[in-house]
Design an enzyme around this catalytic site. Sequence first.
Site, short mmCIF file in Angstrom:
data_model
loop_
_atom_site.label_atom_id
_atom_site.label_comp_id
_atom_site.label_asym_id
_atom_site.label_seq_id
_atom_site.Cartn_x
_atom_site.Cartn_y
_atom_site.Cartn_z
N SER A 67 74.95 48.14 33.06
CA SER A 67 73.94 47.11 32.82
C SER A 67 73.58 47.08 31.33
O SER A 67 74.46 46.85 30.50
CB SER A 67 72.72 47.36 33.71
OG SER A 67 71.86 46.24 33.69
N ASP A 120 77.48 41.31 42.19
CA ASP A 120 76.34 41.59 41.31
C ASP A 120 75.26 40.52 41.48
O ASP A 120 75.52 39.32 41.31
CB ASP A 120 76.80 41.64 39.86
CG ASP A 120 75.79 42.30 38.93
OD1 ASP A 120 74.59 42.00 39.05
OD2 ASP A 120 76.21 43.11 38.09
N HIS A 138 74.89 45.20 41.67
CA HIS A 138 74.64 45.49 40.25
C HIS A 138 74.68 47.00 40.00
O HIS A 138 73.78 47.73 40.38
CB HIS A 138 73.29 44.93 39.83
CG HIS A 138 73.02 45.09 38.37
ND1 HIS A 138 73.81 44.54 37.41
CD2 HIS A 138 72.05 45.79 37.71
CE1 HIS A 138 73.35 44.86 36.21
NE2 HIS A 138 72.29 45.61 36.37
#
Length: 534
Positions: free
Chosen positions: A200, A425, A461
């Site tokens: 991320s 995601d 994610h």
Amino acid sequence: MTFRFMAWASMSVLSLLGAAVASDLCTKEMFSSLNLSNINILSLNVTAARNFATDASLSSGTTSAPVGQLPTTIDICIVSLEYTHPGQNDIVNTYIGLPLNASSWNSRFLMDGGGGWVAGGIDEVVAPVAAGYSSASTDGGHNSTASTADWGFVSEGNTNWPALWDFSSVALGEAAVLGKLATEIYFGSPPKYSYWNGCSTGGRQGHMMAQRFPTYFDGIVGGSPAINWDKFLLAEFWPAFLAQLLDTQPPACVLEAFTDAAIEACDLLDGVQDRIISLPGQCHFEASSIVGQPVNCSNPDGQITITDKMAELVQGMWEGPTSLEDQFEWYGLGYDADLTALLTTTCTSLNNCTVTPFSISADWARIFLARNSSLSIQGLTRQDFDDLYRESVDQYASVIGTRNLDLTGFRLAGGKMIAWHGMQDELIPSNGTVDYYSQVMALDPSVVDYYRFFLAPGVGHCEGGNGFDPNDYVFATLRAWVENSTVPDTLEATAVAVAGSNSSSTRTAYLCPYPKIFTYIGGDPNDASSFSCA
């Protein structure tokens, strides 16, 4: 590729004096020379901590634990620096972790990435040290508990550019240099190999290192990278904006019904029924196809009928934001992604819900684009959204966009990078990473020699979902590439087993380097040999 910062004897100081007195060397005096030419150190604190608990940090959701099972306590030397860049009125905190005893150091340096607005912190050095590495991290110039307005503004309406530079790149590069310098001071020799491991924001930071500081790391893991920050972050604001534009605020059960319907329609396109849409390009499901269907809900309880506006909203989330002139702005979410992550509704009844925008994207729109901490999503027009989009790209692409295609410096330095992205995601559309990597490939056909990208079907994610998650294997794969020249032609990953398996709750397969496609070729879907790279 690792720089040698000081002309110390190659034999470790700790080895010479003995591990038993390691805590005597973990002192402020030992690190008195730790400095950089462009900073003023405001404070330096050094702590020798024995039996330091690691379990709290390791369960905090960071991208820690690079290999194997880590101990619950460690002996660690913690170096904390607070400094400023003269004339910029900023305050940066950098944390360095070193195995207290030389015998515990594996001669390597590892930095873990941050998440969201958190650049890093002291927790991010604990897991690497527990695994035998020296490490460093930084708060990026702001306290992780501070509101974005507190550090994003110099004053209302005025961006705090030094703070954003620190968060985006400057403080991170300095943490790497300081961490390796401290390693050499303490152990008497520089790290043999240096690594970055992040997802991320941490994935963006890793790509930033390859782009801006190409000699700092021998190997980089950049998972679900938040690159294209100036574009995708406002795209995260799109669902809440579109909901108010259409004046529809569906409860979570409605969004889940759309996702379930899309999965039912497209799951079997790859030949395996596993609630994973691994061939989204072949999925042409239309949200409007379930208008009029009832949805049974809980919390709140009841039944609600899907409307045209609900379908328009969801179709817009899948397609992504477009301008008033119907021009592409950014990618939307996958059909099987959790739509409730970016469109959170709080309901007193099924027909009385309010939308809360995703906090990070709302901060970006309010603080850095509108520069108005009181900005409300209510009343924003399509023209307003387009203006915010142009402001984001025009003002911030070079600061935090992180999509420089020229990785020549990283290639020449001998660096290796593995990026991966979950196709499910729910926050950062994986197509943004596909877009970046495709452009790098077009610029440099030899990119596969030093930078490989893997798509992970059915993974959310950074983790989660039924799909093929490579988290347990990606760092070890990178190390093998860097240290043993073992080229990652595939990337091992683990998924939830398909119903009917009586041998295990999980299944293993091998992800494919882009542009190859992870393909089911027949046989037992719980057997890795049933998949290939086409």
